[in-house]
Design a protein around this motif. Structure first.
Motif, PDB file in Angstrom:
ATOM      1  N   ASP A   1       0.824  -1.222   0.000  1.00 55.72           N
ATOM      2  CA  ASP A   1       0.000   0.000   0.000  1.00 55.72           C
ATOM      3  C   ASP A   1       0.849   1.260   0.000  1.00 55.72           C
ATOM      4  O   ASP A   1       1.884   1.305   0.657  1.00 55.72           O
ATOM      5  CB  ASP A   1      -0.904   0.009   1.251  1.00 55.72           C
ATOM      6  CG  ASP A   1      -2.308  -0.472   0.911  1.00 55.72           C
ATOM      7  OD1 ASP A   1      -2.473  -1.076  -0.170  1.00 55.72           O
ATOM      8  OD2 ASP A   1      -3.207  -0.257   1.729  1.00 55.72           O
ATOM      9  N   LYS A   2       0.373   2.241  -0.713  1.00 56.92           N
ATOM     10  CA  LYS A   2       1.125   3.499  -0.761  1.00 56.92           C
ATOM     11  C   LYS A   2       0.963   4.267   0.544  1.00 56.92           C
ATOM     12  O   LYS A   2      -0.092   4.213   1.184  1.00 56.92           O
ATOM     13  CB  LYS A   2       0.615   4.361  -1.914  1.00 56.92           C
ATOM     14  CG  LYS A   2       0.897   3.775  -3.276  1.00 56.92           C
ATOM     15  CD  LYS A   2       0.499   4.776  -4.353  1.00 56.92           C
ATOM     16  CE  LYS A   2       0.649   4.154  -5.736  1.00 56.92           C
ATOM     17  NZ  LYS A   2       0.382   5.124  -6.794  1.00 56.92           N
ATOM     18  N   ILE A   3       2.008   4.980   0.898  1.00 59.89           N
ATOM     19  CA  ILE A   3       1.964   5.809   2.111  1.00 59.89           C
ATOM     20  C   ILE A   3       1.234   7.100   1.785  1.00 59.89           C
ATOM     21  O   ILE A   3       1.551   7.772   0.790  1.00 59.89           O
ATOM     22  CB  ILE A   3       3.398   6.098   2.617  1.00 59.89           C
ATOM     23  CG1 ILE A   3       4.112   4.782   2.954  1.00 59.89           C
ATOM     24  CG2 ILE A   3       3.379   7.036   3.813  1.00 59.89           C
ATOM     25  CD1 ILE A   3       5.599   4.944   3.201  1.00 59.89           C
ATOM     26  N   LYS A   4       0.250   7.462   2.626  1.00 61.77           N
ATOM     27  CA  LYS A   4      -0.510   8.688   2.370  1.00 61.77           C
ATOM     28  C   LYS A   4       0.197   9.904   2.951  1.00 61.77           C
ATOM     29  O   LYS A   4       0.389   9.995   4.170  1.00 61.77           O
ATOM     30  CB  LYS A   4      -1.907   8.563   2.981  1.00 61.77           C
ATOM     31  CG  LYS A   4      -2.789   7.651   2.168  1.00 61.77           C
ATOM     32  CD  LYS A   4      -4.240   7.787   2.581  1.00 61.77           C
ATOM     33  CE  LYS A   4      -5.105   6.913   1.686  1.00 61.77           C
ATOM     34  NZ  LYS A   4      -6.315   6.474   2.360  1.00 61.77           N
ATOM     35  N   VAL A   5       0.581  10.812   2.058  1.00 57.48           N
ATOM     36  CA  VAL A   5       1.312  12.006   2.461  1.00 57.48           C
ATOM     37  C   VAL A   5       0.420  13.238   2.302  1.00 57.48           C
ATOM     38  O   VAL A   5      -0.135  13.466   1.230  1.00 57.48           O
ATOM     39  CB  VAL A   5       2.578  12.221   1.589  1.00 57.48           C
ATOM     40  CG1 VAL A   5       3.395  13.396   2.108  1.00 57.48           C
ATOM     41  CG2 VAL A   5       3.424  10.966   1.526  1.00 57.48           C
ATOM     42  N   GLY A   6       0.301  14.035   3.336  1.00 56.71           N
ATOM     43  CA  GLY A   6      -0.424  15.306   3.250  1.00 56.71           C
ATOM     44  C   GLY A   6       0.564  16.431   2.998  1.00 56.71           C
ATOM     45  O   GLY A   6       1.440  16.692   3.811  1.00 56.71           O
ATOM     46  N   LEU A   7       0.449  17.049   1.839  1.00 56.56           N
ATOM     47  CA  LEU A   7       1.333  18.180   1.512  1.00 56.56           C
ATOM     48  C   LEU A   7       0.601  19.456   1.927  1.00 56.56           C
ATOM     49  O   LEU A   7      -0.445  19.792   1.365  1.00 56.56           O
ATOM     50  CB  LEU A   7       1.629  18.179   0.010  1.00 56.56           C
ATOM     51  CG  LEU A   7       2.477  19.332  -0.525  1.00 56.56           C
ATOM     52  CD1 LEU A   7       3.873  19.329   0.088  1.00 56.56           C
ATOM     53  CD2 LEU A   7       2.569  19.255  -2.052  1.00 56.56           C
ATOM     54  N   LEU A   8       1.142  20.121   2.935  1.00 58.82           N
ATOM     55  CA  LEU A   8       0.430  21.244   3.547  1.00 58.82           C
ATOM     56  C   LEU A   8       1.133  22.558   3.222  1.00 58.82           C
ATOM     57  O   LEU A   8       2.339  22.699   3.472  1.00 58.82           O
ATOM     58  CB  LEU A   8       0.406  21.011   5.064  1.00 58.82           C
ATOM     59  CG  LEU A   8      -0.450  21.923   5.914  1.00 58.82           C
ATOM     60  CD1 LEU A   8      -1.910  21.857   5.500  1.00 58.82           C
ATOM     61  CD2 LEU A   8      -0.320  21.530   7.387  1.00 58.82           C
ATOM     62  N   PHE A   9       0.386  23.520   2.665  1.00 59.47           N
ATOM     63  CA  PHE A   9       1.032  24.768   2.238  1.00 59.47           C
ATOM     64  C   PHE A   9       0.093  25.951   2.377  1.00 59.47           C
ATOM     65  O   PHE A   9      -1.086  25.797   2.711  1.00 59.47           O
ATOM     66  CB  PHE A   9       1.513  24.629   0.785  1.00 59.47           C
ATOM     67  CG  PHE A   9       0.390  24.530  -0.218  1.00 59.47           C
ATOM     68  CD1 PHE A   9      -0.284  23.325  -0.403  1.00 59.47           C
ATOM     69  CD2 PHE A   9      -0.012  25.641  -0.943  1.00 59.47           C
ATOM     70  CE1 PHE A   9      -1.328  23.225  -1.316  1.00 59.47           C
ATOM     71  CE2 PHE A   9      -1.058  25.554  -1.859  1.00 59.47           C
ATOM     72  CZ  PHE A   9      -1.720  24.342  -2.041  1.00 59.47           C
ATOM     73  N   GLY A  10       0.637  27.147   2.090  1.00 61.63           N
ATOM     74  CA  GLY A  10      -0.120  28.393   2.232  1.00 61.63           C
ATOM     75  C   GLY A  10       0.202  29.002   3.584  1.00 61.63           C
ATOM     76  O   GLY A  10       1.361  29.195   3.927  1.00 61.63           O
ATOM     77  N   GLY A  11      -0.828  29.270   4.375  1.00 60.08           N
ATOM     78  CA  GLY A  11      -0.609  29.696   5.752  1.00 60.08           C
ATOM     79  C   GLY A  11      -0.718  31.181   5.999  1.00 60.08           C
ATOM     80  O   GLY A  11      -0.674  32.001   5.078  1.00 60.08           O
ATOM     81  N   ARG A  12      -0.873  31.508   7.274  1.00 61.91           N
ATOM     82  CA  ARG A  12      -1.061  32.898   7.683  1.00 61.91           C
ATOM     83  C   ARG A  12       0.263  33.582   7.924  1.00 61.91           C
ATOM     84  O   ARG A  12       0.631  33.887   9.042  1.00 61.91           O
ATOM     85  CB  ARG A  12      -1.906  32.947   8.959  1.00 61.91           C
ATOM     86  CG  ARG A  12      -3.387  32.698   8.722  1.00 61.91           C
ATOM     87  CD  ARG A  12      -4.164  32.843  10.008  1.00 61.91           C
ATOM     88  NE  ARG A  12      -3.938  34.147  10.610  1.00 61.91           N
ATOM     89  CZ  ARG A  12      -3.595  34.358  11.874  1.00 61.91           C
ATOM     90  NH1 ARG A  12      -3.429  33.346  12.685  1.00 61.91           N
ATOM     91  NH2 ARG A  12      -3.413  35.567  12.323  1.00 61.91           N
TER      92      ARG A  12
END
Ligand code: ADP
Ligand code: MG
Ligand code: MG
Length: 351
Positions: A1-12
């Motif tokens: 199974d593939k590893i689920k990666v959350g790519l988090l960007f933007g921000g205050r």
């Protein structure tokens, strides 16, 4: 199974747009065949109000390169996370500056008990606050410029305290000096003062950005940067130099095409480059950084001195940014670097 990666960007933070560009490059790297086999990446976008948006909006932002148009400062429920958030096995946060690079987000991800790329709470906040950072560097014996910590309330105090403060700075630090909000990046709010009048204006300006302010002795030096990668046994890259012809490496110079260039490897003696690499690793350990950091130095050519300037725990990460370029020159391509960072995040959570 593939590893689920959350790519988090933007921000205050003021570096919202930089973050969008970094995330776009990282998403591309996850599309390389070897990474595609291993990882399933979902992008998440934090808008300028602090609201999280799921993949559909995030992809749209990455494609357009434009931040989401929002009503600023409306009261928002920042605890309403997109449902996919809970499925992520590891996060790749690539937010620069306050509310992303400073330990706040790292605290949230720690509470969620999920692995994430980069430094934890301590490393992130020591890497963000220039006063705390310098205290940690001093404790590790790293040479740096003379500095003085100041608070906003001292600057915005009555007409009797402020002149005394300026007298003290002139006496202890002298001119030229650099006045900086302690918790920003991208040179935002930083001024160089050559005399009393400029000092007064610079303090007032810095105080409008941050409660904590640092004043540093100005040096005439070349600006050398080194990339560090790893957890408990971090490695340093080749070193690079930033060249520009403005007075200092200010916001405009950083983000206007053609105003600055990167020289990799830096054209400096081997002995100096090795000293920089050693100091970069020491600095990484001194703030308890993890995963990645870019460590920036002043090389005073006249005296041969190397002074540490700062550590950036989530440095700019576009294809053209210094951090990935330094690793590329050292033999680690962008897609391999991204893979390595995710592996370091998983390794750190296991221990
Ligand atoms: P930021 O975290 O915003 O990048 P820096 O501390 O790196 O802030 O300062 C930005 C730039 O200002 C540096 O790259 C350098 O050009 C200039 N600068 C900062 N401090 C000094 C100093 N003490 N002497 C000389 N130049 C400085
Ligand atoms: Mg910085
Ligand atoms: Mg800097």
């Amino acid at each position: 199974d593939k590893i689920k990666v959350g790519l988090l960007f933007g921000g205050r933070s003021g570096e919202h747009e930089v973050s969008i560009n970094s995330a776009r490059s990282i998403l591309q790297a996850f599309n390389y065949p070897e990474n595609l086999d291993k990882y399933a990446v979902i992008p998440f976008y934090i808008d300028k109000n602090g609201c999280w948006h799921s993949a559909a909006t995030a992809r749209q932002i990455l494609t357009s390169g434009q931040p989401l148009a929002i009503e600023s400062n409306i009261k928002v429920n920042i605890w309403q996370f997109p449902p996919e958030v809970r499925e992520m096995e590891v996060w790749f946060p690539i937010l620069h500056g306050p509310n992303g690079e400073d330990g706040t987000l790292q605290g949230l991800l720690t509470l969620m008990r999920v692995a994430f790329v980069g430094s934890g709470v301590l490393g992130s906040c020591l890497g963000m606050d220039k006063i705390a950072m310098k205290t940690a560097f001093a404790a590790a014996g790293l040479p740096q410029v003379k500095y003085k910590a100041i608070t906003r309330s001292q600057v915005w105090s009555n007409a009797c305290v402020f002149p005394q403060l300026c007298d003290q700075i002139a006496e202890e630090i002298g001119y030229p000096c650099f006045i900086k909000p302690a918790n920003l990046g991208s040179s935002v709010g930083i001024s160089k003062a050559r005399n009393r009048q400029e000092l007064e204006a610079a303090l007032d300006s810095a105080a409008s950005y941050d409660r904590r302010i640092i004043v540093e002795a100005g040096v005439t030096a070349r600006e050398i940067e080194c990339a560090v990668l790893g957890n408990d046994n971090p490695q340093a890259s080749l070193v690079g130099e930033i060249t520009f012809d403005s007075d200092f490496y200010d916001y405009e110079t950083k983000y206007t095409d053609g105003r600055s260039s990167m020289v990799i490897p830096a054209n400096i003696p081997d002995k100096i480059a090795n000293q920089v690499r050693e100091m970069a690793v020491e600095a990484f350990k001194a703030v308890d950084a993890a995963g990645l950091s870019r460590v920036d130095f002043f090389y005073v050519e006249k005296t041969g001195e190397v002074l540490i300037n700062e550590i950036n725990t989530l440095p700019g990460f576009t294809n053209f940014s210094m951090y990935p370029q330094l690793w590329k020159a050292t033999g680690l391509e962008f897609d391999k670097l991204v893979d390595k960072l995710v592996q370091l995040a998983l390794e750190r959570q296991e221990t």
